[in-house]
Design a protein around this motif. Structure first.
Motif, PDB file in Angstrom:
ATOM      1  N   GLU A 170       0.821  -1.212   0.000  1.00  0.00           N
ATOM      2  CA  GLU A 170       0.000   0.000   0.000  1.00  0.00           C
ATOM      3  C   GLU A 170       0.860   1.269   0.000  1.00  0.00           C
ATOM      4  OE1 GLU A 170      -3.440   0.406   2.344  1.00  0.00           O
ATOM      5  OE2 GLU A 170      -3.889  -1.738   2.379  1.00  0.00           O
ATOM      6  N   ARG A 171       1.962   1.251   0.764  1.00  0.00           N
ATOM      7  CA  ARG A 171       2.868   2.404   0.754  1.00  0.00           C
ATOM      8  C   ARG A 171       3.475   2.595  -0.624  1.00  0.00           C
ATOM      9  NH1 ARG A 171       4.935   0.227   5.596  1.00  0.00           N
ATOM     10  NH2 ARG A 171       6.927  -0.254   4.590  1.00  0.00           N
ATOM     11  N   ALA A 172       3.845   1.485  -1.254  1.00  0.00           N
ATOM     12  CA  ALA A 172       4.431   1.558  -2.591  1.00  0.00           C
ATOM     13  C   ALA A 172       3.433   2.144  -3.579  1.00  0.00           C
ATOM     14  CB  ALA A 172       4.881   0.165  -3.035  1.00  0.00           C
ATOM     15  N   THR A 173       2.179   1.711  -3.467  1.00  0.00           N
ATOM     16  CA  THR A 173       1.145   2.219  -4.363  1.00  0.00           C
ATOM     17  C   THR A 173       0.894   3.697  -4.127  1.00  0.00           C
ATOM     18  OG1 THR A 173       0.074   0.052  -4.475  1.00  0.00           O
ATOM     19  CG2 THR A 173      -1.258   1.954  -5.064  1.00  0.00           C
ATOM     20  N   ALA A 174       0.841   4.101  -2.858  1.00  0.00           N
ATOM     21  CA  ALA A 174       0.610   5.515  -2.546  1.00  0.00           C
ATOM     22  C   ALA A 174       1.715   6.389  -3.129  1.00  0.00           C
ATOM     23  CB  ALA A 174       0.521   5.700  -1.033  1.00  0.00           C
TER      24      ALA A 174
END
Length: 205
Positions: free
Chosen positions: A134-138
Motif C-alpha cells: 500500500e505504501r508503494a502504491t501511494a
C-alpha cells in the motif's frame, strides 16, 4: 534434522523445519504429526510439549513465513529508492522470490486454509507485508490529481492478486514447464499493462 536438535534445546524449531519440509513434499494436509516427529528424530509424544496438534505446527510455520515475507517486502521497497516505479517492481519480484526460496512457508501461509484473520499471531505480520504494497502504491500514484488517483488499497490488492496468480500458475514446480515466458517477465509485463491502464505510468514506459 536429527535428535541433535532436541539435545540442544531446539526441538520446537526442529519440528517446524520438519513440518515445512513435509509440507513442501506432500502439501499442508499430506503429512501426519507422527511423520513430523520422526523427521525431527523424536517420538510423537514429544511434539505435544510444544504444539497442541498439526494445525498449531503449521500455524507456526506460517507465522515464521509471514515474518520472512514482510522483511523481504520491506527490503525490496527500500523506501522507494532509487525511484517509486523501480521499487514497486522490486516488491512484485520479491513475492516471486519468496515463493521460490521458501516453498514450505509459502504453502503453510497460503495453501493450508489458515487465515491471518482468525490467528492473532499471524495478523500483524500479514498486515505488515500488505502495508508495504500500500505504501508503494501511494508513492507511485502521488503525482496524479486527487480526482484521478485510485485507492492505494485497491491497487495493492490487484497487484497482490496478480503476483499470487503468477506464482500459483507459472512459478511452482519445474521451471518453464507450464509457461511460455519466465514468471518474472509475465509479472513485470502484467504490472506494466495494469499501471498504464490506470494512467499511473506513461504509455511509453
Amino acid at each position: 534434522m536429527s535428535k541433535q536438535g532436541y539435545h540442544h534445546g531446539n526441538l520446537r524449531q526442529a519440528l517446524v523445519e520438519a513440518a515445512l519440509r513435509l509440507i513442501e513434499e506432500k502439501g499442508p494436509t499430506g503429512f501426519t504429526l507422527s511423520e513430523a516427529a520422526k523427521s525431527a528424530g523424536v517420538t510423537p509424544a514429544a511434539v505435544y510439549r510444544h504444539f497442541e496438534g498439526r494445525e498449531a505446527l503449521i500455524e507456526e510455520g506460517a507465522r515464521q513465513g509471514y515474518a520472512i515475507f514482510a522483511d523481504l517486502m520491506e527490503h525490496a521497497w527500500a523506501d522507494g529508492k532509487p525511484s517509486a516505479l523501480a521499487a514497486f517492481g522490486a516488491v512484485g519480484r520479491a513475492y516471486l522470490a519468496f515463493a521460490r526460496r521458501y516453498p514450505g512457508h509459502y504453502m503453510a501461509m497460503f495453501e493450508s486454509g489458515i487465515s491471518p484473520n482468525r490467528v492473532p499471531a499471524l495478523a500483524p505480520l500479514a498486515e505488515r507485508a500488505h502495508a508495504v504494497m500500500e505504501r508503494a502504491t501511494a508513492a507511485l500514484t502521488a503525482h496524479l490529481p486527487a480526482d484521478r488517483r485510485p485507492l492505494p488499497a485497491m491497487v495493492a490488492a490487484h497487484i497482490w492478486a496478480m503476483s499470487h496468480g503468477v506464482v500459483e500458475l507459472y512459478a511452482r514446480g519445474e521451471p518453464g514447464a507450464r509457461a511460455p515466458f519466465p514468471p518474472d517477465d509475465l509479472l513485470e509485463t502484467g504490472i506494466g499493462v495494469y499501471l498504464r491502464g490506470l494512467g499511473i505510468i506513461d504509455a511509453d514506459r
